[in-house]
Design a protein around this motif. Structure first.
Motif, mmCIF file in Angstrom:
data_model
loop_
_atom_site.group_PDB
_atom_site.id
_atom_site.type_symbol
_atom_site.label_atom_id
_atom_site.label_comp_id
_atom_site.label_asym_id
_atom_site.label_seq_id
_atom_site.Cartn_x
_atom_site.Cartn_y
_atom_site.Cartn_z
ATOM 1 N N PHE A 25 -13.509 6.580 -44.182
ATOM 2 C CA PHE A 25 -12.813 7.129 -43.020
ATOM 3 C C PHE A 25 -12.082 6.019 -42.263
ATOM 4 O O PHE A 25 -10.930 6.195 -41.850
ATOM 5 N N LEU A 26 -12.747 4.879 -42.086
ATOM 6 C CA LEU A 26 -12.110 3.764 -41.376
ATOM 7 C C LEU A 26 -10.843 3.308 -42.091
ATOM 8 O O LEU A 26 -9.801 3.111 -41.452
ATOM 9 N N ARG A 27 -10.927 3.152 -43.387
ATOM 10 C CA ARG A 27 -9.723 2.768 -44.154
ATOM 11 C C ARG A 27 -8.626 3.810 -43.990
ATOM 12 O O ARG A 27 -7.456 3.473 -43.794
ATOM 13 N N ALA A 28 -9.020 5.075 -44.080
ATOM 14 C CA ALA A 28 -8.034 6.152 -43.941
ATOM 15 C C ALA A 28 -7.374 6.107 -42.571
ATOM 16 O O ALA A 28 -6.170 6.362 -42.446
ATOM 17 N N SER A 29 -8.142 5.774 -41.528
ATOM 18 C CA SER A 29 -7.549 5.726 -40.179
ATOM 19 C C SER A 29 -6.456 4.664 -40.095
ATOM 20 O O SER A 29 -5.471 4.854 -39.395
ATOM 21 N N TRP A 30 -6.635 3.561 -40.814
ATOM 22 C CA TRP A 30 -5.643 2.487 -40.779
ATOM 23 C C TRP A 30 -4.451 2.749 -41.696
ATOM 24 O O TRP A 30 -3.421 2.085 -41.586
ATOM 25 N N LEU A 31 -4.573 3.716 -42.579
ATOM 26 C CA LEU A 31 -3.479 4.044 -43.499
ATOM 27 C C LEU A 31 -2.740 5.315 -43.099
ATOM 28 O O LEU A 31 -1.817 5.731 -43.778
ATOM 29 N N THR A 32 -3.135 5.914 -42.001
ATOM 30 C CA THR A 32 -2.581 7.206 -41.591
ATOM 31 C C THR A 32 -1.076 7.159 -41.372
ATOM 32 O O THR A 32 -0.381 8.127 -41.662
ATOM 33 N N GLU A 33 -0.555 6.049 -40.870
ATOM 34 C CA GLU A 33 0.892 5.980 -40.621
ATOM 35 C C GLU A 33 1.694 6.165 -41.899
ATOM 36 O O GLU A 33 2.853 6.541 -41.842
ATOM 37 N N ARG A 34 1.072 5.911 -43.059
ATOM 38 C CA ARG A 34 1.766 6.062 -44.329
ATOM 39 C C ARG A 34 1.376 7.343 -45.062
ATOM 40 O O ARG A 34 1.879 7.604 -46.147
ATOM 41 N N PRO A 65 11.108 24.159 -23.506
ATOM 42 C CA PRO A 65 10.247 24.036 -24.688
ATOM 43 C C PRO A 65 10.004 22.568 -25.039
ATOM 44 O O PRO A 65 10.915 21.742 -24.936
ATOM 45 N N GLY A 66 8.778 22.280 -25.426
ATOM 46 C CA GLY A 66 8.429 20.918 -25.826
ATOM 47 C C GLY A 66 7.445 20.940 -26.978
ATOM 48 O O GLY A 66 6.621 21.845 -27.083
ATOM 49 N N SER A 67 7.561 19.956 -27.860
ATOM 50 C CA SER A 67 6.635 19.810 -28.980
ATOM 51 C C SER A 67 5.857 18.516 -28.790
ATOM 52 O O SER A 67 6.444 17.475 -28.482
ATOM 53 N N HIS A 68 4.551 18.590 -28.985
ATOM 54 C CA HIS A 68 3.671 17.438 -28.795
ATOM 55 C C HIS A 68 2.984 17.141 -30.123
ATOM 56 O O HIS A 68 2.254 17.982 -30.653
ATOM 57 N N ASP A 69 3.224 15.941 -30.644
ATOM 58 C CA ASP A 69 2.681 15.533 -31.933
ATOM 59 C C ASP A 69 1.173 15.303 -31.805
ATOM 60 O O ASP A 69 0.727 14.522 -30.967
ATOM 61 N N VAL A 70 0.373 15.980 -32.631
ATOM 62 C CA VAL A 70 -1.087 15.848 -32.585
ATOM 63 C C VAL A 70 -1.637 15.351 -33.930
ATOM 64 O O VAL A 70 -2.833 15.461 -34.201
ATOM 65 N N PHE A 71 -0.778 14.780 -34.766
ATOM 66 C CA PHE A 71 -1.188 14.268 -36.070
ATOM 67 C C PHE A 71 -2.014 13.006 -35.918
ATOM 68 O O PHE A 71 -1.701 12.135 -35.121
ATOM 69 N N GLY A 72 -3.077 12.905 -36.700
ATOM 70 C CA GLY A 72 -3.865 11.687 -36.755
ATOM 71 C C GLY A 72 -5.308 11.964 -37.115
ATOM 72 O O GLY A 72 -5.773 13.101 -37.051
ATOM 73 N N PRO A 73 -6.037 10.902 -37.489
ATOM 74 C CA PRO A 73 -7.449 11.068 -37.821
ATOM 75 C C PRO A 73 -8.258 11.430 -36.581
ATOM 76 O O PRO A 73 -7.860 11.105 -35.457
ATOM 77 N N LYS A 74 -9.395 12.097 -36.821
ATOM 78 C CA LYS A 74 -10.211 12.551 -35.701
ATOM 79 C C LYS A 74 -11.688 12.379 -36.021
ATOM 80 O O LYS A 74 -12.147 12.729 -37.101
ATOM 81 N N LEU A 75 -12.421 11.831 -35.053
ATOM 82 C CA LEU A 75 -13.882 11.748 -35.076
ATOM 83 C C LEU A 75 -14.366 12.770 -34.070
ATOM 84 O O LEU A 75 -14.000 12.706 -32.899
ATOM 85 N N ILE A 76 -15.187 13.706 -34.504
ATOM 86 C CA ILE A 76 -15.601 14.809 -33.640
ATOM 87 C C ILE A 76 -17.117 14.915 -33.685
ATOM 88 O O ILE A 76 -17.713 14.834 -34.766
ATOM 89 N N ALA A 77 -17.753 15.100 -32.520
ATOM 90 C CA ALA A 77 -19.211 15.240 -32.464
ATOM 91 C C ALA A 77 -19.597 16.484 -31.670
ATOM 92 O O ALA A 77 -19.006 16.760 -30.621
ATOM 93 N N ALA A 78 -20.573 17.215 -32.196
ATOM 94 C CA ALA A 78 -21.098 18.399 -31.502
ATOM 95 C C ALA A 78 -22.445 18.783 -32.094
ATOM 96 O O ALA A 78 -22.753 18.435 -33.235
ATOM 97 N N ILE A 79 -23.216 19.503 -31.315
ATOM 98 C CA ILE A 79 -24.476 20.055 -31.817
ATOM 99 C C ILE A 79 -24.162 21.133 -32.843
ATOM 100 O O ILE A 79 -24.728 21.153 -33.934
#
Length: 182
Positions: A32-41, A143-157
């Protein structure tokens, strides 16, 4: 710096000191860490989702792992979705670190967050809304578009049961340990 395998081993060893990860989760974290650093590509972004009972180390895990990710943006469920997608759009490609993403089927806010997650796994994924714009002394909505692309770390019960999200995430199931935290 060492080979990729050596770095992978150092990351796994480092995570043992801060969290109580199972062996299968330990093996996912360096990827996951490697993927986070390669996301721009990349055309898609990885999601790592921590699930477990209270006290199992979910928050500690995402905070520790998040420090090693590309451009970490830590937040939690107290952030409004409007703030969240606007801030994500301002940051460009980054790693969202989102704590307390509890499942509540009656929550409109959570349904909006799920839409952010569904849009954000693919490059070009946006949240489209009207945005207030002041024109002289008149407030207009454009109207506006907001870019939400990127890796995500999510925590929940417990997480939202959603087949599309399940297909886009790496599971990290945590178990409560009898260890006393340091």
């Amino acid at each position: 710096m060492g080979s990729l395998a050596e770095r992978h081993t150092r990351i796994r060893a480092g995570s043992r000191g801060t969290t109580r990860l199972t062996a299968d989760v330990e093996s996912i974290v360096p990827l996951f860490l490697r993927a986070s650093w390669l996301t721009e590509r990349a055309q898609t972004a990885a999601y790592l989702r921590f699930t477990g009972p209270p006290g199992s180390g979910k928050t500690t895990a995402i905070e520790a792992i998040g420090l090693l990710c590309m451009r970490p943006f830590p937040t939690n469920s107290s952030a409004s979705n409007a703030f969240l997608f606007r801030k994500m759009g301002m940051l460009g490609v980054h790693t969202l670190i989102y704590d307390e993403a509890e499942h509540d089927r009656h929550s409109e806010s959570q349904r909006e967050f799920v839409r952010i997650l569904k849009s954000g796994f693919k490059r070009g994924g946006t949240v489209d809304r009207t945005d207030p714009v002041q024109v002289g002394d008149i407030k207009e909505y454009l109207p506006g578009s907001h870019d939400v692309f990127g890796p995500k770390l999510i925590a929940a019960i417990t997480h939202v049961p959603d087949a599309a999200l399940d297909a886009r995430r790496l599971p990290a199931n945590m178990a409560k340990s009898n260890q006393v935290p340091c």
